[in-house]
Design a protein around this motif. Structure first.
Motif, PDB file in Angstrom:
ATOM      1  N   ILE A  30       0.870  -1.186   0.000  1.00 23.90           N
ATOM      2  CA  ILE A  30       0.000   0.000   0.000  1.00 23.90           C
ATOM      3  C   ILE A  30       0.904   1.232   0.000  1.00 23.90           C
ATOM      4  CG2 ILE A  30      -1.828   1.283   1.190  1.00 23.90           C
ATOM      5  CD1 ILE A  30      -2.665  -1.309   2.578  1.00 23.90           C
ATOM      6  N   GLY A  31       0.723   2.079  -1.007  1.00 23.13           N
ATOM      7  CA  GLY A  31       1.485   3.324  -1.092  1.00 23.13           C
ATOM      8  C   GLY A  31       0.672   4.470  -0.504  1.00 23.13           C
ATOM      9  N   ALA A  32       1.358   5.412   0.146  1.00 24.23           N
ATOM     10  CA  ALA A  32       0.695   6.597   0.699  1.00 24.23           C
ATOM     11  C   ALA A  32       1.279   7.834   0.040  1.00 24.23           C
ATOM     12  CB  ALA A  32       0.910   6.661   2.206  1.00 24.23           C
ATOM     13  N   LYS A  33       0.420   8.754  -0.318  1.00 23.24           N
ATOM     14  CA  LYS A  33       0.841  10.004  -0.952  1.00 23.24           C
ATOM     15  C   LYS A  33      -0.281  11.001  -0.708  1.00 23.24           C
ATOM     16  CE  LYS A  33       2.203  11.723  -5.504  1.00 23.24           C
ATOM     17  NZ  LYS A  33       2.133  11.462  -6.952  1.00 23.24           N
ATOM     18  N   LYS A  34       0.066  12.264  -0.409  1.00 19.83           N
ATOM     19  CA  LYS A  34      -0.971  13.262  -0.152  1.00 19.83           C
ATOM     20  C   LYS A  34      -1.997  13.251  -1.291  1.00 19.83           C
ATOM     21  CE  LYS A  34       1.828  16.871   0.422  1.00 19.83           C
ATOM     22  NZ  LYS A  34       2.230  18.267   0.719  1.00 19.83           N
ATOM     23  N   PHE A  35      -3.215  12.980  -1.113  1.00 24.83           N
ATOM     24  CA  PHE A  35      -3.933  12.640   0.109  1.00 24.83           C
ATOM     25  C   PHE A  35      -4.726  11.367  -0.141  1.00 24.83           C
ATOM     26  CE2 PHE A  35      -3.346  17.246   0.083  1.00 24.83           C
ATOM     27  CZ  PHE A  35      -2.701  17.416   1.291  1.00 24.83           C
ATOM     28  N   ALA A  36      -4.000  10.286  -0.485  1.00 24.31           N
ATOM     29  CA  ALA A  36      -4.668   9.021  -0.806  1.00 24.31           C
ATOM     30  C   ALA A  36      -3.751   7.832  -0.552  1.00 24.31           C
ATOM     31  CB  ALA A  36      -5.112   9.024  -2.273  1.00 24.31           C
ATOM     32  N   VAL A  53       2.857  -4.095   3.359  1.00 22.65           N
ATOM     33  CA  VAL A  53       4.115  -3.382   3.106  1.00 22.65           C
ATOM     34  C   VAL A  53       3.755  -1.946   2.737  1.00 22.65           C
ATOM     35  CG1 VAL A  53       6.251  -3.342   1.789  1.00 22.65           C
ATOM     36  CG2 VAL A  53       5.134  -5.531   2.288  1.00 22.65           C
ATOM     37  N   LEU A  54       4.046  -1.035   3.650  1.00 24.05           N
ATOM     38  CA  LEU A  54       3.592   0.353   3.509  1.00 24.05           C
ATOM     39  C   LEU A  54       4.765   1.251   3.102  1.00 24.05           C
ATOM     40  CD1 LEU A  54       1.616   0.411   6.892  1.00 24.05           C
ATOM     41  CD2 LEU A  54       0.758  -0.255   4.645  1.00 24.05           C
ATOM     42  N   ILE A  60       5.707  11.899   5.890  1.00 27.13           N
ATOM     43  CA  ILE A  60       5.215  10.918   6.853  1.00 27.13           C
ATOM     44  C   ILE A  60       3.676  10.911   6.844  1.00 27.13           C
ATOM     45  CG2 ILE A  60       5.412  12.533   8.803  1.00 27.13           C
ATOM     46  CD1 ILE A  60       6.199  10.076  10.511  1.00 27.13           C
ATOM     47  N   HIS A  61       3.125   9.723   6.793  1.00 23.90           N
ATOM     48  CA  HIS A  61       1.687   9.516   6.939  1.00 23.90           C
ATOM     49  C   HIS A  61       1.486   8.454   8.013  1.00 23.90           C
ATOM     50  CE1 HIS A  61       0.472  11.789   3.342  1.00 23.90           C
ATOM     51  NE2 HIS A  61       1.519  11.274   2.742  1.00 23.90           N
ATOM     52  N   GLY A  62       0.242   8.206   8.340  1.00 21.98           N
ATOM     53  CA  GLY A  62      -0.063   7.135   9.274  1.00 21.98           C
ATOM     54  C   GLY A  62      -1.073   6.199   8.645  1.00 21.98           C
ATOM     55  N   LEU A  63      -1.156   4.998   9.171  1.00 18.72           N
ATOM     56  CA  LEU A  63      -2.249   4.107   8.780  1.00 18.72           C
ATOM     57  C   LEU A  63      -2.830   3.535  10.056  1.00 18.72           C
ATOM     58  CD1 LEU A  63      -2.530   1.655   5.834  1.00 18.72           C
ATOM     59  CD2 LEU A  63      -3.350   1.000   8.097  1.00 18.72           C
ATOM     60  N   LYS A  64      -4.094   3.879  10.281  1.00 21.20           N
ATOM     61  CA  LYS A  64      -4.759   3.414  11.491  1.00 21.20           C
ATOM     62  C   LYS A  64      -6.015   2.647  11.104  1.00 21.20           C
ATOM     63  CE  LYS A  64      -6.376   4.990  16.023  1.00 21.20           C
ATOM     64  NZ  LYS A  64      -6.589   6.181  16.870  1.00 21.20           N
ATOM     65  N   LEU A  65      -6.164   1.483  11.718  1.00 25.24           N
ATOM     66  CA  LEU A  65      -7.327   0.633  11.460  1.00 25.24           C
ATOM     67  C   LEU A  65      -7.850   0.211  12.835  1.00 25.24           C
ATOM     68  CD1 LEU A  65      -7.248  -2.111   8.680  1.00 25.24           C
ATOM     69  CD2 LEU A  65      -8.959  -1.972  10.510  1.00 25.24           C
ATOM     70  N   PRO A  76       8.811   8.079   4.633  1.00 30.09           N
ATOM     71  CA  PRO A  76       9.315   7.934   3.273  1.00 30.09           C
ATOM     72  C   PRO A  76      10.732   7.362   3.255  1.00 30.09           C
ATOM     73  CG  PRO A  76       8.918  10.262   3.813  1.00 30.09           C
ATOM     74  CD  PRO A  76       8.512   9.456   5.003  1.00 30.09           C
ATOM     75  N   GLY A  77      11.050   6.644   2.182  1.00 29.51           N
ATOM     76  CA  GLY A  77      12.393   6.102   2.037  1.00 29.51           C
ATOM     77  C   GLY A  77      12.595   4.753   2.695  1.00 29.51           C
ATOM     78  N   GLN A  78      11.548   4.193   3.263  1.00 29.32           N
ATOM     79  CA  GLN A  78      11.683   2.863   3.848  1.00 29.32           C
ATOM     80  C   GLN A  78      10.371   2.101   3.736  1.00 29.32           C
ATOM     81  OE1 GLN A  78      12.604   4.511   7.834  1.00 29.32           O
ATOM     82  NE2 GLN A  78      11.020   3.154   8.610  1.00 29.32           N
ATOM     83  N   GLU A  79      10.468   0.780   3.888  1.00 27.86           N
ATOM     84  CA  GLU A  79       9.271  -0.057   3.890  1.00 27.86           C
ATOM     85  C   GLU A  79       8.847  -0.300   5.334  1.00 27.86           C
ATOM     86  OE1 GLU A  79      10.074  -3.696   1.811  1.00 27.86           O
ATOM     87  OE2 GLU A  79       9.627  -2.797  -0.147  1.00 27.86           O
ATOM     88  N   THR A  80       7.595  -0.019   5.619  1.00 31.37           N
ATOM     89  CA  THR A  80       7.051  -0.336   6.943  1.00 31.37           C
ATOM     90  C   THR A  80       6.233  -1.604   6.798  1.00 31.37           C
ATOM     91  OG1 THR A  80       6.980   2.004   7.485  1.00 31.37           O
ATOM     92  CG2 THR A  80       5.627   0.545   8.834  1.00 31.37           C
ATOM     93  N   ARG A  81       6.674  -2.655   7.480  1.00 29.60           N
ATOM     94  CA  ARG A  81       6.022  -3.966   7.327  1.00 29.60           C
ATOM     95  C   ARG A  81       5.161  -4.258   8.551  1.00 29.60           C
ATOM     96  NH1 ARG A  81       8.657  -6.721   3.220  1.00 29.60           N
ATOM     97  NH2 ARG A  81       7.899  -8.728   3.964  1.00 29.60           N
ATOM     98  N   VAL A  82       3.893  -4.542   8.307  1.00 30.69           N
ATOM     99  CA  VAL A  82       2.954  -4.835   9.396  1.00 30.69           C
ATOM    100  C   VAL A  82       2.370  -6.218   9.168  1.00 30.69           C
ATOM    101  CG1 VAL A  82       0.865  -4.091  10.590  1.00 30.69           C
ATOM    102  CG2 VAL A  82       2.379  -2.379   9.589  1.00 30.69           C
ATOM    103  N   SER A  83       2.657  -7.137  10.097  1.00 30.59           N
ATOM    104  CA  SER A  83       2.111  -8.489   9.979  1.00 30.59           C
ATOM    105  C   SER A  83       0.739  -8.536  10.632  1.00 30.59           C
ATOM    106  CB  SER A  83       3.013  -9.488  10.704  1.00 30.59           C
ATOM    107  OG  SER A  83       4.298  -9.441  10.143  1.00 30.59           O
ATOM    108  N   LEU A  84      -0.160  -9.262   9.986  1.00 34.81           N
ATOM    109  CA  LEU A  84      -1.497  -9.352  10.570  1.00 34.81           C
ATOM    110  C   LEU A  84      -2.161 -10.658  10.152  1.00 34.81           C
ATOM    111  CD1 LEU A  84      -4.603  -7.500  10.359  1.00 34.81           C
ATOM    112  CD2 LEU A  84      -3.497  -7.204   8.194  1.00 34.81           C
TER     113      LEU A  84
END
Ligand SMILES: [Cu+2]
Lengths: 115, 290
Positions: A30-36, A53-54, A60-65, A76-84
């Motif tokens: 999932i890619g994040a970019k202002k504003f989507a 893989v964010l 900087i953005h956030g992802l909240k669920l 930005p510049g790195q992969e944020t990996r969230v296992s679920l």
């Protein structure tokens, strides 16, 4: 067993285990970019482990669920990996929770957990 | 205790809107305190600089609200602005221009004791830098006629956190209070989880509520959600104010948060008069056409 031998044995085993895990756990990018978020609709399977893989293209953005108790900052510049491993089926809203400008309020998406 | 809670939500029809009577300060306790009754006015979410279909009259709404409050027969002791003074912009120069113009318009208030605090639109993109240049500290306390006011900043951190430093500051301030002191908290976002999937919450707001819980006479006034809302966490009342730019839909009423369609009569915009007596009474003040 010598210490040297253990190291020789241990390192390749760990690498193999990591490779195996990466091969069997599906990834969703999932890619994040202002504003989507791209994509802003993601479908995963109930009870099946998945790695989100964010990445961010701009800031900087956030992802909240909230319904699945999931939250990550996307730098930005790195992969944020969230296992679920989703434990309930349904359609869950996620959104950016790091204020990012005029349009931040519209930065959201849906995670669909299929039974 | 239970009886007091039931009284908290007694609603009475008032002339200028709805009077909301909250039985926060039990009779006898409050009258024993120094000071006595006074009232203040809450402005919120003026979003100066916003342009859009949600309010085609955005250039004039703030000035109308200033005129309305200037016209009160009984002027308030002071005025508070609970954040989102300006609408956000990525341009630091434009942000300062908006703060400048906002300050010029509210300088028209006849009451000169005015207290500001930031919203995420003012402070989240530059950690409050421009805001502090114009309006000073983002969290502070003041006292008025026996009531202790605490201003909390839950917006300078773009992830909506008060943060450990501010929570420690709050704890230290509260240690100096007696359990029955009258305390008013002013902040931008709801401290409780009003609608987490719309981000209508403060990430660590539960910690602030926990610190406030031992005090018997606490009331919270906030903004952010652009509509009147009343909620209790235990004995602590939380009152959200209307905005002065556009109303947002009722929390949870539809999948996404969104402005309500524009109504030229602007019935959902306004300020609020708060009387601090033996009870806390709220009177909503609509923006009058002028
Ligand atoms: Cu964002």
């Amino acid at each position: 067993m010598t210490r040297r031998f253990m190291m020789m044995l241990g390192v390749p085993l760990a690498l193999a285990a990591a490779r195996l895990a990466a091969e069997t756990t599906p990834e969703v990018r999932i890619g994040a970019k202002k504003f989507a978020f791209h994509p802003n609709k993601v479908t995963v399977k109930l009870g099946r482990p998945v790695v989100l893989v964010l990445t961010s293209e701009d800031r900087i953005h956030g992802l909240k669920l909230p319904e699945l108790g999931l939250r990550a900052e996307i730098v930005p510049g790195q992969e944020t990996r969230v296992s679920l491993t989703p434990q309930k089926a349904g359609s869950f809203a996620f959104f950016c929770d790091v204020f990012c400008g005029d349009g931040h309020e519209d930065m959201d998406g849906t995670l669909v957990v299929e039974a | 205790m239970l009886q007091r809670h039931r009284r908290d939500f007694l609603k009475l029809a008032g002339l200028a809107g709805v009077t909301f009577t909250a039985g926060l300060f039990p009779p006898g306790e409050a009258s024993a305190q120094a000071g006595g009754d006074f009232h203040f006015v809450q402005f919120s979410d003026t979003h100066w600089g916003f342009k859009g279909a949600a309010n085609p009259d955005s250039e004039n709404t703030l000035a109308k609200a200033v005129a309305t409050v200037n016209g009160l027969a009984n002027p308030p002791d002071f005025i508070v602005f609970t954040g989102d003074l300006t609408h956000t912009t990525d341009d630091p120069k434009e942000r300062r221009a908006r703060m400048q113009r906002f300050r010029e318009i509210v300088a028209g208030l006849r009451v000169k004791d005015v207290r500001f605090m930031p919203g995420e639109h003012d402070a989240s993109l530059d950690a409050g830098e421009a805001y502090k240049e114009f309006f000073g500290a983002t969290n502070y306390t003041f006292d008025h006629k026996g009531v202790h006011f605490i201003v909390l900043d839950n917006v300078s951190d773009p992830a909506a956190k008060l943060g450990t430093a501010q929570l420690a500051w709050l704890e230290a301030d509260l240690k100096q209070r007696k359990p029955d002191d009258r305390i008013v908290v002013l902040t931008h976002r709801p401290l409780f989880a009003l609608q987490p999937d719309w981000d209508w919450t403060t990430a660590d707001g539960d910690k602030a509520i926990e610190l406030l819980m031992p005090y018997g006479n606490v009331v919270v006034f906030y903004g952010h959600i652009h509509q009147e809302h009343h909620h209790m966490t235990g004995h602590i009342a939380h009152h959200a104010a209307k905005s002065l730019i556009f109303p947002l839909v009722v929390p949870g009423s539809q999948p996404r948060r969104a402005p309500k369609p524009y109504d030229p009569a602007q019935p959902d915009l306004g300020t609020r008069d708060v009387t601090m007596g033996s009870k806390v009474s709220l009177v909503e003040l609509p923006v009058t056409r002028s």
